[in-house]
Scaffold this active site. Sequence first.
Site, PDB file in Angstrom:
ATOM      1  N   LYS A  36      61.340  29.000  48.305  1.00 23.35           N
ATOM      2  CA  LYS A  36      60.230  29.540  49.333  1.00 23.35           C
ATOM      3  C   LYS A  36      61.122  29.684  50.780  1.00 23.35           C
ATOM      4  O   LYS A  36      60.866  30.661  51.344  1.00 23.35           O
ATOM      5  CB  LYS A  36      59.089  29.175  49.439  1.00 23.35           C
ATOM      6  CG  LYS A  36      58.111  29.354  48.140  1.00 23.35           C
ATOM      7  CD  LYS A  36      57.986  30.709  47.903  1.00 23.35           C
ATOM      8  CE  LYS A  36      56.925  30.627  46.708  1.00 23.35           C
ATOM      9  NZ  LYS A  36      56.654  32.415  46.258  1.00 23.35           N
ATOM     10  N   GLU A  43      49.862  33.119  53.592  1.00 26.15           N
ATOM     11  CA  GLU A  43      49.008  32.697  52.036  1.00 26.15           C
ATOM     12  C   GLU A  43      49.947  31.680  51.423  1.00 26.15           C
ATOM     13  O   GLU A  43      51.010  31.837  51.363  1.00 26.15           O
ATOM     14  CB  GLU A  43      48.396  33.869  51.601  1.00 26.15           C
ATOM     15  CG  GLU A  43      49.225  34.337  50.292  1.00 26.15           C
ATOM     16  CD  GLU A  43      50.796  34.900  50.860  1.00 26.15           C
ATOM     17  OE1 GLU A  43      51.797  34.623  50.152  1.00 26.15           O
ATOM     18  OE2 GLU A  43      50.905  35.595  51.834  1.00 26.15           O
ATOM     19  N   SER A  93      62.693  26.651  40.146  1.00 24.47           N
ATOM     20  CA  SER A  93      62.674  27.445  41.521  1.00 24.47           C
ATOM     21  C   SER A  93      61.937  26.359  42.325  1.00 24.47           C
ATOM     22  O   SER A  93      61.862  26.522  43.560  1.00 24.47           O
ATOM     23  CB  SER A  93      61.425  28.331  41.272  1.00 24.47           C
ATOM     24  OG  SER A  93      60.226  28.021  40.505  1.00 24.47           O
TER      25      SER A  93
END
Length: 392
Positions: free
Chosen positions: A89, A111, A378
Amino acid sequence: MQRPDLKGNFEEFGGRFVPETLMSLVVDLEKTFNALKKDKGFKKEFAFYLREYAGRPTNLYFACSLSEKLKTLKVYLKREDLLHTGAHKINNTLGQILVARRMGKTRIIAETGAGQHGVATATAAALFGLKCDVYMGEKDIERQALNVFRMKLLGAKVIPVTSGSKTLKDAMNEAIRDWVTNVKNTFYIIGSVAGPHPYPMMVREFQKIIGIEARKQFLAKEKKLPDYLVACVGGGSNALGLFHPFFNDKKVKMIGVEAAGYGLNTDKHSAAILKGKTGVLHGSKSKLLQTKDGQIREVHSIAAGLDYPGVGPEHAYYKKIGRADYVAVDDKQAIKGLKLLCKTEGILPALESSHAIGYLEKLAKKVKRKSSVIVCLSGRGDKDVYELKEIV
């Protein structure tokens, strides 16, 4: 043909469905981003923060013990879990916050579901001294308490969302409502390849460093391209980050792994590509899980980051043209994948990434010869330990 086209469409998917209040803002964002993509100074600054702050390039690790266990697969892990904040991210939040600064915005909103995007956004906001508010479903706040605490330590305000299913979909609804009423000073950092154009394209562009590195690293190690790419898919940013640089390599098969939850034969899953119908949610047209009367359905995944009733429009496009295959792994298979990676490689993956690992046993039985696969790891599983303690 350019994908997306000038209107943000991936054939019938994508587009820009927003209130008039936001239309001029997203058009301005598109113009700014398109200019910055060609700006050498911006590209140099982004590369600097990815390298010096986030910790890129990440390793492409040959999982020897896991490969021996699976027998027919030679598994390489793209180690996004080693990045600062613990997941992919940070690639996107650093990119978007640099865009926000160029646009003169002083407040950041986001969010989050699993909390990793929230942590990455709070981190980037703290780095550049910007106010940060993060919307998070009440259910996700409970199961991701560690990331909530991290966000608060970083100076962000975590705003609980109590409507609907109290998960990612509802957090995004509230963030958009905030954005509509605070357009002048606020920049909305969307965490996945969803939302109105240019967000799906912009997030993909910031995440494609995953696949660019992986392609180069695999060629250096194996002198050829991999047979398969495997990544979990909720909204789908880590998967597109890996897939996109291989798009024209037709011999490389791409597999996106959705969350089957309690099973695809139930209503408690998040497999929007496999079980969804075309509709509009959060500013773009894609595949969505809907009720018979067209309302957005409540969904389920053990992984908070996959607990979303839609998918990025580019994934719907990949599915339509047959460039990628999509499968689903249920909660039990994901936990099995998590345990498998822990015990073979000493790596604790996030519950989201565990879906991709959980699919490898199925893939190993399908391949007809020894095959190579890159799995996008991830994120790491630190954030999930409290939840895992209750179920493992």
